[in-house]
Design a protein around this motif. Structure first.
Motif, PDB file in Angstrom:
ATOM      1  N   HIS A 123       3.645   8.194  -6.811  1.00 48.56           N
ATOM      2  CA  HIS A 123       4.929   7.466  -6.795  1.00 48.56           C
ATOM      3  C   HIS A 123       5.844   7.844  -7.950  1.00 48.56           C
ATOM      4  N   SER A 162      11.376  -5.876  -0.054  1.00 46.08           N
ATOM      5  CA  SER A 162      11.395  -4.421   0.186  1.00 46.08           C
ATOM      6  C   SER A 162      11.205  -3.611  -1.083  1.00 46.08           C
ATOM      7  N   THR A 163      10.425  -4.126  -2.017  1.00 48.53           N
ATOM      8  CA  THR A 163      10.166  -3.417  -3.270  1.00 48.53           C
ATOM      9  C   THR A 163       8.676  -3.143  -3.384  1.00 48.53           C
ATOM     10  N   ASN A 164       8.343  -1.874  -3.533  1.00 46.49           N
ATOM     11  CA  ASN A 164       6.940  -1.491  -3.647  1.00 46.49           C
ATOM     12  C   ASN A 164       6.410  -1.886  -5.030  1.00 46.49           C
ATOM     13  N   LEU A 175       3.848  -1.039  -6.637  1.00 46.93           N
ATOM     14  CA  LEU A 175       3.365   0.107  -7.422  1.00 46.93           C
ATOM     15  C   LEU A 175       4.524   0.788  -8.137  1.00 46.93           C
ATOM     16  N   LYS A 176       5.622   0.974  -7.404  1.00 45.40           N
ATOM     17  CA  LYS A 176       6.789   1.638  -8.011  1.00 45.40           C
ATOM     18  C   LYS A 176       7.439   0.753  -9.069  1.00 45.40           C
ATOM     19  N   TYR A 177       7.508  -0.545  -8.793  1.00 50.16           N
ATOM     20  CA  TYR A 177       8.252  -1.455  -9.663  1.00 50.16           C
ATOM     21  C   TYR A 177       7.441  -1.876 -10.885  1.00 50.16           C
ATOM     22  N   ARG A 202       8.684   0.448   7.523  1.00 47.01           N
ATOM     23  CA  ARG A 202       8.342  -0.840   6.886  1.00 47.01           C
ATOM     24  C   ARG A 202       9.542  -1.434   6.128  1.00 47.01           C
ATOM     25  N   ASP A 203      10.303  -0.577   5.441  1.00 49.81           N
ATOM     26  CA  ASP A 203      11.457  -1.081   4.686  1.00 49.81           C
ATOM     27  C   ASP A 203      12.492  -1.705   5.621  1.00 49.81           C
ATOM     28  N   GLN A 254      -2.451   7.171  -6.296  1.00 49.47           N
ATOM     29  CA  GLN A 254      -1.283   6.515  -5.685  1.00 49.47           C
ATOM     30  C   GLN A 254      -0.149   6.361  -6.706  1.00 49.47           C
ATOM     31  N   VAL A 256       7.130  -7.553  -2.258  1.00 50.77           N
ATOM     32  CA  VAL A 256       6.970  -6.833  -0.983  1.00 50.77           C
ATOM     33  C   VAL A 256       8.000  -7.320   0.022  1.00 50.77           C
TER      34      VAL A 256
END
Lengths: 260, 248
Positions: free
Chosen positions: A34, A137-139, A141-143, B70-71, A30, A134
């Motif tokens: 990303h 709207s911030t993932n 894993l990415k952040y 989802r966003d 995962q 979350v």
């Protein structure tokens, strides 16, 4: 207690280990997935570069310096049994760049960085900061994961290169000042003996160890239990897992690089 | 409109939600009350997708919250967490402007900072607070920063998890008025969890009481005192004796 109880315990432990390895593998896939997809977080990446790379330089340098010196002494003492004292510069160099530089550097950075990442992200989890990411709207894993993993993969070869150089310098210091080697001859011997792949294989190992170091910190932090005890347990697990995986990966990479 | 239908959730053997049915009409303020550990936060997080229910459906304007973009879904929400959940490594204004500095509706830094300072002012914090780090603030101030962050992007739906816990009575009044204002002036839909009955009366259009994993009672706040439900009566009057066990 049943006769089969010990077998059942071993079975449960094995299944649990396999399940953990499976979860780590899925998590790794995962994270890698990303890396190449936006959004990107350059500020977090630069911060991770500083934390993992720049601030690890002293510990890597000190480790390499003393290891290089000790290695030179050991090779001299061992070599004296066969009249092979002259091999000190070459074997110190090859020992540092192929094995001790990347492995000890990796273990020291794991102790410093993996624990720090796991504790930081574990605390973020128990204080609902990851949930907050979350909802914004911030993932996570990415952040949180991608910048640290990419930074560790890029910076570890540099740390290994610095560690290699300082380790060889440590051997040179001992060789010249204590073992009676000529300074120029020691350095010339080192340069002549080392081949490109000796150095490059250590740097590749460094990149692989960097991946393990950051991945274990993030994985265990994100799966931390509740409260201070949960964060403490996650931190301990992260360092243990990173250390064991570094040693295992080192064996596998050495086998791949040098036994063909 | 948010609609929960027969929502179940258990953690191990602990069945937290056991068939929750609840409707929150658009542009109204719903307050969920109930004892500690009855699953109010789990309910809130289930709507946001932070917790995945074992069964049941949750819809937003008729669409299942587990499907779709989802966003785009999350962009409609703001949430104040119980402990503030501020990011330690960022300054206060960067926390407040977090959503404004990222994503599709990203604003230039000076503009985002200006909005953050304005939101901080609305929750009773001075502009000087903007450049501090969360660890330099008191718990109550952190809570208000969390509230400023929740309203910064002017979301359609805002969830408040214990918005007045840890605040003095005056600041609680300011926050209650602010939540009320957000619903009436901005037309936002609010869902609040609180134990503070003063807040309930100040914030709520409707109240729902969660007990035993189900909605025990729901109705307009004006009917709260008149209901003869013994659970609600015990809770709102804070009695030790009654059908709700004090040892849970």
């Amino acid at each position: 207690m049943s006769v089969l109880s010990p077998v059942a315990s071993i079975g449960r432990a094995t299944l649990s280990l396999l399940a953990s390895l499976g979860r780590i593998a899925i998590f790794a896939v995962q994270v890698v997935g990303h890396i190449f997809r936006p959004p990107f977080y350059p500020r977090e990446f630069l911060s991770a570069l500083m934390q993992i790379g720049w601030f690890s330089l002293p510990v890597v340098g000190m480790t390499a310096l003393f290891t290089g010196g000790a290695l030179a002494l050991q090779i001299y003492a061992g070599g004296a049994r066969y009249g092979a004292e002259a091999a000190v510069p070459s074997i110190t160099a090859i020992g540092m760049v192929r094995e001790l530089g990347p492995v000890l550097g990796g273990l020291m950075v794991a102790a410093r960085v993996t624990s720090s990442i796991a504790a930081e992200i574990g605390t973020m989890k128990v204080t609902e900061q990851i949930d907050a990411l979350v909802t914004l709207s911030t993932n996570p894993l990415k952040y949180l994961a991608v910048p640290r993993v990419v930074a560790a993969v890029l910076v570890m070869p540099i740390l290994v290169a610095v560690g290699d150089s300082i380790g060889i310098a440590g051997g040179w210091l001992v060789g010249v000042n204590q073992l009676g080697f000529n300074s120029a001859a020691y350095l010339q011997n080192t340069v002549n003996f080392l081949e490109f792949w000796d150095v490059a294989s250590g740097l590749v190992k460094g990149a692989a160890f960097g991946f393990i170091i950051a991945l274990m910190g993030v994985f265990h932090g994100m799966n931390s239990g509740r409260g201070a005890q949960g964060v403490g347990a996650a931190t301990k697990s992260a360092v243990v897992a990173a250390s064991v995986l570094i040693l295992a990966a080192n064996f596998l990479l050495t086998r791949v690089f040098f036994t063909s | 409109m948010i609609e929960l239908s027969d929502v179940h959730k258990k953690f191990g053997s602990n069945r937290v939600l056991q068939g929750v049915d609840l409707v929150i009409p658009k542009a109204t303020s719903m307050v969920i009350i109930g004892g500690s550990g009855t699953g109010k936060s789990v309910l809130l997080k289930s709507v946001l997708g932070l917790v995945r229910p074992d069964s049941g459906t949750i819809t937003l304007d008729g669409q299942d919250v587990t499907t779709g973009d989802r966003d785009a879904f999350l962009a409609r929400f703001g949430m104040l967490f119980q402990g503030g959940a501020l990011f330690d490594s960022l300054r206060v204004w960067e926390n407040v402007a977090f959503r404004l500095l990222r994503g599709e509706r990203k604003l230039p830094k000076p503009q985002a900072r200006e909005i953050a300072i304005e939101k901080l002012r609305r929750v009773g914090l001075k502009p000087e607070t903007a450049d501090q780090f969360p660890a330099e603030l008191s718990g109550g101030m952190q809570k208000r920063v969390g509230l400023a962050r929740a309203i910064a992007a002017e979301p359609e739906i805002i969830f408040f998890d214990e918005p007045t816990t840890g605040l003095d009575p005056i600041m609680s009044g300011v926050i209650n008025d602010l939540i009320r204002e957000i619903v009436t002036e901005m037309g936002a839909t609010a869902m609040t969890i609180t134990h503070d009955m003063t807040s309930v009366r100040a914030i709520a259009d409707n109240v729902a009481m969660l007990h035993g994993g189900k909605i025990r009672w729901t109705g307009p706040v004006s009917e709260l005192d008149a209901t003869d439900d013994p659970y609600v009566q015990q809770f709102i009057h804070g009695r030790a004796d009654g059908p709700i066990e004090s040892v849970r």
